[in-house]
Design a protein around this motif. Structure first.
Motif, short mmCIF file in Angstrom:
data_model
loop_
_atom_site.label_atom_id
_atom_site.label_comp_id
_atom_site.label_asym_id
_atom_site.label_seq_id
_atom_site.Cartn_x
_atom_site.Cartn_y
_atom_site.Cartn_z
N HIS A 138 6.02 -9.87 1.42
CA HIS A 138 4.70 -10.07 0.83
C HIS A 138 4.17 -11.38 1.42
CE1 HIS A 138 5.05 -7.08 -2.59
NE2 HIS A 138 6.29 -7.13 -2.13
N ILE B 209 -7.19 -2.15 1.43
CA ILE B 209 -7.42 -1.48 0.14
C ILE B 209 -8.33 -2.33 -0.74
CG2 ILE B 209 -6.34 -0.74 -2.01
CD1 ILE B 209 -3.96 0.19 -0.50
N ARG C 184 -3.94 5.53 1.20
CA ARG C 184 -4.60 4.55 2.05
C ARG C 184 -6.12 4.74 2.00
NH1 ARG C 184 -1.11 4.19 7.66
NH2 ARG C 184 0.96 4.11 6.72
N ALA D 185 0.84 -1.20 0.00
CA ALA D 185 0.00 0.00 0.00
C ALA D 185 0.87 1.25 0.00
CB ALA D 185 -0.91 0.00 1.23
N ALA E 198 -2.47 -1.89 -6.10
CA ALA E 198 -2.56 -1.54 -4.68
C ALA E 198 -1.32 -0.73 -4.34
CB ALA E 198 -2.64 -2.79 -3.82
N THR F 246 -10.66 1.18 6.30
CA THR F 246 -9.86 0.02 6.67
C THR F 246 -10.52 -0.69 7.82
OG1 THR F 246 -8.57 1.28 8.26
CG2 THR F 246 -7.74 1.22 5.99
N ARG G 117 -9.70 -0.70 -7.98
CA ARG G 117 -8.33 -1.25 -8.01
C ARG G 117 -8.15 -2.27 -9.12
NH1 ARG G 117 -5.42 2.28 -4.91
NH2 ARG G 117 -6.65 2.86 -3.08
N ASP H 290 -3.13 -5.35 2.56
CA ASP H 290 -3.62 -4.83 1.28
C ASP H 290 -4.99 -5.36 0.89
OD1 ASP H 290 -1.48 -3.21 0.94
OD2 ASP H 290 -0.44 -4.46 -0.52
N PHE I 77 1.12 -3.15 6.26
CA PHE I 77 -0.10 -2.95 5.47
C PHE I 77 -0.81 -4.28 5.27
CE2 PHE I 77 3.08 0.14 4.12
CZ PHE I 77 2.42 1.33 4.39
#
Length: 655
Positions: A266, A126, A7, A2, A205, A11, A132, A122, A120
Motif C-alpha cells: 500500500h 477508482i 475496475r 482494487a 475500493a 481510469t 465509493r 486506487d 493498481f
C-alpha cells in the motif's frame, strides 16, 4: 486495493485526452475554500477560511483550537484546505489564528502485488469519493457526522445524494506534558492530558475499506493516517499459491490448496501544500555527520534547498522542515513545520522509494502519478521535479508512506485496521508549547533552575472567621490569605471585602468613599443578612498575579420574639347535635379550647373518603354531615396554632 472485477472504466489509462477525461471523472461535493487563500501578515491573526458550510471550527477541551475547510473530492476523498491553528496559551501574536497548511490530501494509493502481475492506482483508477464514499454510522463515528452533498454518474444514471460522510470528533492523546521540579515527591509537579481533533472519512475500493484520518493535536501537530480494513481479496486468478508471493490462509487441506493470499504494497503518497503565514517559504534540509575521532560528537548542518528535488535514499538522520523566514514567533524565531516520516517506503519503485519529494505549487500537479489534470496529463512526481524551473518558494511536499501487507490468518473478514502514517510537527511555530500553564510561562530560555511557579496559583481559598457568636453589627471578621503554590518570589497579599459580590465602600477621614481592605472588617447594620466575601490578590515581582475569593459569610437576621414559646395541648370535643338540618342531615359541633381560650385557624373533617375544612370562630364551628345510610366514622384534625399543639378526634355517626 482494487478488485479486478470492479475496475472503473474511467481510469487514467483509458483517458487519452485528459481534458475530456477530467470532465467525465468530475463530481461535486461539499463546498471548499480556495486552494491558496490569502494569508494574514506576519504577526497578525489569520482571517477565517472562506468556505461557507464546509468550514469546521473546533476548540478542544484543553483550550487549543483548529479551523479548516473540509470536503470530499470524487477521487482524492477527504481534502483539508486552509488549515489554521490557535494555541491555548502563549504570548503576543502566538495567541491568534496561525495559518499552517494550504491543502492536504491523498494524491495516490499505488498497490502493486508481489507477483508482479497486478498493479493498481486506487486514487486515480477508482477514487475515494462519489459512490465509493461510505455513510458514517454511530459505530464508525462517535462524534459529529457532517453531511456531504454529492452529484455523480453511475453508468448513464445521475445520482444526487446527501450522506453523513465526514466524521469530526475530539479524542484523547494521553499524557500531554509533565514536569516535576525536584526529586522529592513533595516537589511541585505539573501534568496534563492531551486532546486532539480527528477528521476522517471511509471509502470502499475493491475488497478494502479505507479510513482517511487526519489527527490535529492541541499542540499543533498534524498526523495523517490511512487505515486499511475490509476483506482479503479472493485467491482466484492473479493470486499465486507460491508462498514466496503470499501466505497460506485457512485450513491446509492438501498440497494443492489454493488458499493463499497475495502479499502486496500500500504505497500512499500525500500532497501537502504548506502555507505558514504569508510570503515565500523555504525547504531546509538538516544533515548530520559523525566524527571518527570522537564517537559521541555529531555535527548537524542546515541547508536551504532552493530547487525542486527528490530525497533519494537519504541517511536515517536527515530531516526536513518547511520554514517561513518572515513569519516570526514571539521570540523572533521563524515558524516552521518538520516532516516526520518514520514509515517504510517501497524500495522497488522509483516513485515510492524516496520518503519525500519537493516541488513548487502548480495547479495542474494534483496527483502523484497517472495525473488526471489536463494541464499536465499522465505525469508523476518524477516528472514534476524534472520539469521545475523556478526557485523553490511555494513548497509542496509529496510524502511517501509505505506499508507492505503480508497477509495472515487474523486478516480474514472482518480485517483489523492496518495503519500507515506520517506527521507534521510544529518547530518554533510558537515561542512556547501550545498548552504552557501559567506556572511555566516565565520558563522561556531554559530558566527552570530558578524553581517555583511563574504565577500565583491558589491551592485553598481564603477563609473568614467571626470574632463572636452569634455575629451581628459590630462583629469583627478576620480573613486569612488562603494557601498558594510556591512561587519564584515571596508572595505579598491584598484583601478586598465584598458585599453580595460588590466592593464595600465606606467614608474615610477625608470624607471620600474608599474600599474596605485589609485582613479585618467590622460588620455594620447594612451587612446583616447579606453575603460577605473577601477577595485576596497574591503578587510578587516577576510573578503573574493570582486572585482567590472566600466562601460567603452571612450574619443572620435577628429572630423575631416568640409570643408564647410554650404551647399546650388543647381539648378537641366532637358532638352530634340532636336536631339535624331541614333535610335531616346530622350536624357535628367541633370545639377546640384550652388554657388560652378558643383555638384559631381551621379544622379538617374526613368522612366517607371525602375531606373538607372549616374555619373556627372562638374555637367553635358546626358542620353538616351526609345523611347516614349506615354507620360511618368522622375524623377531625386540628393543626395547631401559636398557643396550642395539634390534636385529632374521631366520632361515629349512627343510622
Amino acid at each position: 486495493m482494487a478488485d479486478p472485477r470492479h475496475r472503473s472504466l474511467l481510469t487514467a489509462a483509458a483517458c487519452s485526452v485528459l481534458l475530456v477525461c477530467a470532465t467525465l471523472l468530475s463530481g461535486t461535493t461539499t463546498l471548499a475554500g480556495p486552494s491558496r487563500a490569502a494569508a494574514a501578515a506576519p504577526g497578525a491573526s489569520a482571517e477565517e477560511p472562506a468556505c461557507g458550510p464546509a468550514l469546521v471550527t473546533r476548540t478542544l477541551s484543553t483550550g487549543s483550537a483548529w479551523r479548516m475547510c473540509t470536503r470530499i473530492h470524487p477521487f482524492k476523498g477527504l481534502v483539508l484546505e486552509d488549515v489554521q491553528f490557535r494555541s491555548a496559551t502563549g504570548t503576543g501574536d502566538d495567541q491568534g489564528w496561525l495559518r499552517v497548511i494550504g491543502s492536504l490530501y491523498l494524491a495516490q494509493l499505488n498497490v502493486p502485488y508481489d507477483t508482479g502481475t497486478d498493479v493498481f492506482d486506487d486514487i486515480t483508477g477508482i477514487g475515494f469519493g462519489n459512490d465509493r464514499l461510505l455513510t458514517q454510522t454511530p459505530e464508525t463515528c462517535d462524534g459529529d457526522a457532517l453531511p456531504v452533498e454529492q452529484s455523480f454518474m453511475v453508468g448513464s444514471k445521475l445520482v444526487e445524494r446527501t450522506i453523513p460522510g465526514i466524521c469530526v470528533r475530539e479524542a484523547e492523546t494521553g499524557l500531554a506534558w509533565h514536569s516535576q521540579e525536584g526529586w522529592a515527591t513533595t516537589s511541585d509537579r505539573y501534568a496534563q492530558q492531551g486532546r486532539a481533533l480527528e477528521v476522517s472519512s471511509l471509502s470502499k475500493a475493491g475488497w478494502y475499506e479505507y479510513q482517511q484520518k487526519v489527527t490535529l493535536t492541541d499542540q499543533g501537530t498534524i498526523t495523517v493516517g490511512l487505515g486499511a480494513a475490509g476483506d482479503l481479496a479472493p485467491s482466484e486468478g492473479f493470486f499465486r499459491t507460491d508462498p514466496a508471493f503470499g501466505w497460506p490462509i485457512g485450513p491446509n487441506e492438501d498440497e494443492d490448496s489454493d488458499r493463499h493470499a497475495g502479499s502486496h504494497w500500500h504505497n500512499a503518497i500525500y500532497r501537502v501544500d504548506f502555507a505558514i503565514g504569508s510570503g515565500d517559504q523555504q525547504v531546509e534540509e538538516w544533515d548530520y555527520e559523525g566524527d571518527p575521532a570522537f564517537p559521541t560528537r555529531v555535527r548537524g548542518e542546515g541547508t536551504i534547498r532552493d530547487e525542486a528535488f527528490i530525497a533519494e535514499d537519504p541517511p536515517a538522520t536527515t530531516w526536513w522542515r518547511v520554514v517561513n523566514p518572515t513569519a516570526l514567533n514571539a521570540d523572533g524565531h521563524p515558524r516552521s513545520y518538520e516532516i516526520v516520516n518514520d514509515a517504510i517506503q517501497n524500495p522497488y519503485l522509483p516513485l515510492t522509494r524516496p520518503p519525500l519529494s519537493f516541488t513548487n505549487d502548480h495547479p495542474c500537479q494534483e496527483y502523484a502519478s497517472s495525473n488526471l489534470n489536463a494541464g499536465c496529463p499522465g505525469q508523476s512526481v518524477l516528472d514534476y521535479v524534472a520539469s521545475e524551473t523556478k526557485p523553490l518558494t511555494e513548497p509542496v511536499a509529496w510524502v511517501s508512506v509505505g506499508y507492505h501487507h503480508i497477509p495472515r490468518d487474523e486478516d480474514q473478514s472482518p480485517m483489523p485496521v492496518h495503519w500507515q502514517s506520517f506527521s507534521l510537527a510544529p518547530r518554533d511555530l510558537l515561542a512556547q508549547q501550545a498548552l504552557t500553564p501559567a506556572e511555566r510561562t516565565c520558563d522561556n530560555g531554559l530558566t527552570t533552575g530558578a524553581g517555583g511557579s511563574c504565577a500565583a496559583i491558589n491551592v485553598a481559598a481564603p477563609a473568614i472567621a467571626a470574632g463572636n457568636s452569634p455575629p451581628g453589627a459590630g462583629t469583627l471578621l478576620t480573613a486569612d490569605s488562603g494557601t498558594w503554590r510556591r512561587a519564584r518570589e515571596l508572595l505579598a497579599y491584598e484583601w478586598l471585602w465584598l458585599r453580595d459580590g460588590e466592593p464595600i465602600l465606606a467614608t474615610g477621614d477625608d470624607g471620600l468613599p474608599s474600599a474596605a481592605t485589609g485582613e479585618t472588617y467590622r460588620l455594620t447594620d447594612a451587612d446583616i443578612g447579606r453575603q460577605i466575601t473577601v477577595r485576596v490578590t497574591a503578587s510578587a515581582t516577576g510573578v503573574t498575579p493570582g486572585i482567590a475569593t472566600s466562601a460567603p459569610f452571612v450574619a443572620p437576621l435577628p429572630t423575631p420574639p416568640v409570643t408564647n414559646p410554650a404551647r399546650t395541648a388543647p381539648e378537641l370535643k366532637l358532638k352530634i347535635l340532636k336536631k339535624g338540618d331541614r333535610r335531616g342531615r346530622p350536624r357535628l359541633r367541633i370545639v377546640v379550647r384550652g388554657d388560652q381560650g378558643g383555638g384559631a385557624g381551621v379544622v379538617t373533617i374526613q368522612r366517607r373518603g371525602k375531606v373538607v375544612t372549616a374555619a373556627l370562630s372562638d374555637g367553635r364551628v358546626t358542620v353538616r354531615l351526609p345523611r347516614p345510610g349506615k354507620r360511618y366514622r368522622v375524623t377531625v384534625s386540628y393543626p395547631g396554632d401559636q398557643w396550642y399543639l395539634a390534636a385529632t378526634a374521631t366520632i361515629r355517626v349512627r343510622r
